[in-house]
Design an enzyme around this catalytic site. Structure first.
Site, PDB file in Angstrom:
ATOM      1  N   CYS A 108     -40.753-101.845  37.642  1.00 43.49           N
ATOM      2  CA  CYS A 108     -41.309-103.172  37.918  1.00 43.49           C
ATOM      3  C   CYS A 108     -40.201-104.125  38.371  1.00 43.49           C
ATOM      4  CB  CYS A 108     -42.097-103.688  36.726  1.00 43.49           C
ATOM      5  SG  CYS A 108     -43.351-104.874  37.252  1.00 43.49           S
ATOM      6  N   HIS A 119     -45.829 -99.546  35.984  1.00 39.29           N
ATOM      7  CA  HIS A 119     -45.210 -99.238  34.680  1.00 39.29           C
ATOM      8  C   HIS A 119     -45.543 -97.812  34.236  1.00 39.29           C
ATOM      9  CE1 HIS A 119     -43.727-103.266  33.563  1.00 39.29           C
ATOM     10  NE2 HIS A 119     -44.726-103.691  34.315  1.00 39.29           N
ATOM     11  N   GLU A 152     -44.189 -96.158  32.042  1.00 34.11           N
ATOM     12  CA  GLU A 152     -43.975 -95.952  30.604  1.00 34.11           C
ATOM     13  C   GLU A 152     -45.268 -96.040  29.802  1.00 34.11           C
ATOM     14  OE1 GLU A 152     -43.135 -98.624  32.311  1.00 34.11           O
ATOM     15  OE2 GLU A 152     -43.055-100.461  31.110  1.00 34.11           O
TER      16      GLU A 152
HETATM   17  N1  GLN Z   1     -41.208-110.768  37.163  1.00 35.02           N
HETATM   18  C1  GLN Z   1     -41.636-109.783  38.081  1.00 35.02           C
HETATM   19  C2  GLN Z   1     -42.996-110.102  38.667  1.00 35.02           C
HETATM   20  O1  GLN Z   1     -43.735-110.873  38.125  1.00 35.02           O
HETATM   21  C3  GLN Z   1     -41.671-108.401  37.431  1.00 35.02           C
HETATM   22  C4  GLN Z   1     -42.655-108.271  36.322  1.00 35.02           C
HETATM   23  C5  GLN Z   1     -42.432-107.081  35.439  1.00 35.02           C
HETATM   24  O2  GLN Z   1     -41.350-106.499  35.455  1.00 35.02           O
HETATM   25  N2  GLN Z   1     -43.417-106.701  34.644  1.00 35.02           N
HETATM   26  O3  GLN Z   1     -43.361-109.567  39.681  1.00 35.02           O
END
Ligand code: GLN
Length: 533
Positions: free
Chosen positions: A382, A509, A511
């Site tokens: 992410c 994600h 994970e």
């Molecule tokens: N802050 C980044 C976004 O909003 C990544 C978010 C995250 O890593 N869950 O796109």
């Protein structure tokens, strides 16, 4: 349908979620179909707006619900398929009651905690029951500690529910702490007695008491707890500190046959569980033949729970390779352009997890650069993928001021930016790109191979910002590989650096989808690359 309600006493952080999840594991291995869920007494509608400092990780479900990290345990420990209705907070309960009041649903009446708020809670249990007709047992964990003002309405609702549905269909399990007073060398049962007394005051008689202890529970203490807490002595179960891994929890609870006790209380016909596959998985963690070091470069490093699912995914994929994973938790703010070698030079792999806000960003970019240049296996998740993109744009494409508009509004090269539909968003709760989306894998990429040649994948998202497609060609021409794009919008989902043993970063994600004996393919591949190194 039968119901188990798991409450907690004495202190928080008892491992109530792990106890609930472990009971789920054991019942499932008895051939029963189970569903796990969590009720949380706080007033946030969901934990999505809470800082990891307050609440640990926000665990995201397929349908985009932002939930408590205990739901992560539920999904990892069992086959349970969870949705938004399996996570209920006081915030949601009150929001619904007030909406109904405004709509006129209670017209003419005084709206009260009892029955209107408690009805709302019971309605949720009934809704879950209705939507899952094939489930044998619904296990509900109640967050917080018995005696808290804010949990009272939930417990009252459960008391009412148990009467309405039939007390014989409900098993109340109370998880408590047996502190060891070292100076006296004694385990103390008084806090347990008092916390059960609190439950009985509300009208709930627990059927089973699970006692968290550092060591074993002797017969004298068991008998004492049984007598004061009004349960049969065999229904007092020890839940010891496990030595190596949380995946030992079901095996520990099995020592006192908790699954059979529950089956007896609920009159459930089921088989003795065969736990050999689970046991084998635990054995792979406890008796590894390899060991590797992975740096996780983040900003909530001192918190045990902030990257829960990532740490679990590392353990799970480590187990698949019979490898012990030592996590070096690195504070991103400590890394600069000169000291990366000193801080992360010795590791076998570098992982940058998700995150929000600009603190520690430059350190993470340096870590990604170090991984790329030194050919250390790198896995970005992410925010970690956005970081890898910025690093590549700056240091390979020569766009020195490349950045994400999350961190600076006036970058001349916003390689990460907001999509149009996010631009007008002002509400912070539940407004990100959330939940499972379908993406297409590009043949010939490392990811395509790791996913076993699948053409389509479904992965969970939680972010606002995206790879800016205006820069796609330029970055690709410089060598960046786009390994996956979303089916609907064509958004970049995975990037790879081909000139490298393993440099993979995903906007989603992974994970959230690792399970014992079923590691996520990208974690599996990352681990393999780290081992090769
Ligand atoms: N802050 C980044 C976004 O909003 C990544 C978010 C995250 O890593 N869950 O796109």
């Amino acid at each position: 349908m039968k119901y188990i309600f798991v409450t907690g006493g004495v202190v928080s952080s008892l491992g109530k979620g792990l106890a609930a999840a472990s009971i789920g594991t054991l019942l499932e291995h008895r051939g029963l179909k189970i569903l796990l869920q969590k009720f949380d007494p706080y007033l946030n509608v969901d934990p999505g707006t809470m800082s990891p400092y307050q609440h640990g990780e926000v665990y995201v479900l397929d349908d985009g619900a932002e939930t408590d990290l205990d739901l992560g345990h539920y999904e990892r420990f069992t086959k349970t398929a969870l949705s938004q209705i399996n996570s209920l907070s006081s915030g949601q309960v009150f929001e619904n009651v007030i909406k109904k009041e405004r709509r006129g649903d209670y017209l003419g009446k005084t709206v009260q905690f009892i029955p209107h708020v408690t009805d709302e809670i019971k309605d949720r249990i009934n809704l879950v029951t209705e939507k899952n007709p094939d489930v044998d047992v619904i296990i509900t964990e109640i967050g917080g500690t018995v005696g808290d003002i804010e949990g009272h309405l939930f417990l009252e609702a459960l008391r009412q529910f148990s009467l309405e549905v039939g007390r014989e269909k409900v098993c109340f399990i109370h998880v408590t702490l047996l502190p060891l007073v070292r100076a006296a060398g004694e385990i103390k049962t008084k806090p347990t007695q008092q916390s059960v007394a609190k439950l009985r005051e509300i009208g709930i008689m627990p059927d089973i008491i699970i006692c968290r202890t550092e060591h074993d529970l002797d017969d004298a203490n068991k008998a004492k707890i049984a007598m004061f807490c009004n349960v049969p002595v065999q229904n007092v179960v020890a839940f010891r500190d496990v030595e190596n891994t949380i995946y030992e929890c079901p095996l520990d609870l099995r020592k006192d046959k908790i699954d059979r006790l529950v089956a007896d209380v609920l009159n459930l016909k089921s088989e003795t569980p065969n736990l050999s596959a689970w046991q084998d998985f635990v054995d792979r963690i406890v008796n590894p033949t390899n060991e590797i070091n992975i740096a996780v470069v983040g900003k909530y490093i001192e918190l045990q729970d902030a990257y829960k699912s990532i740490y679990e995914s590392l353990t799970i994929s480590g187990a698949a390779h019979r490898t012990k994973v030592n996590v070096l938790k690195v504070d991103a703010e400590k890394i600069d352009d000169k000291n990366a070698a000193k801080i992360i030079g010795e590791v076998d792999g570098i992982l940058i997890p998700g995150g929000f806000g600009d603190r520690g960003i430059e350190g993470k970019i340096e870590a990604a650069r170090y991984a790329r240049e030194q050919k250390i296996p790198f896995f970005g998740i992410c925010l970690g993928m956005q970081i890898a993109t910025i690093e590549f744009a700056r240091n390979v494409c020569g766009l020195a001021e490349a950045n994400s508009t999350e961190f600076t509004k006036d970058s001349p090269h916003p390689v990460i930016c907001l999509q149009e539909e996010q631009q007008g968003v002002t509400d912070m709760g539940g407004s990100m790109r959330l939940g499972s989306c379908e993406s297409i894998l590009i043949a010939g990429t490392k990811s395509h191979k790791l996913y076993g040649g699948a053409n389509r994948i479904h992965e969970r998202h939680r972010h606002r910002y995206e790879f800016n497609s205006d820069y796609q060609n330029q970055l690709q021409e410089a060598g960046l590989v786009i390994a996956s794009v979303s089916e609907k919008e064509g958004l970049v989902e995975i990037i790879e650096n081909p000139d490298h043993p393993f440099f993979v970063a995903a906007q989603f994600h992974p994970e959230f989808k690792s399970k014992p004996n079923l590691p996520h393919p990208l974690f599996f591949g990352f681990m393999e690359a780290c081992l090769n190194r």
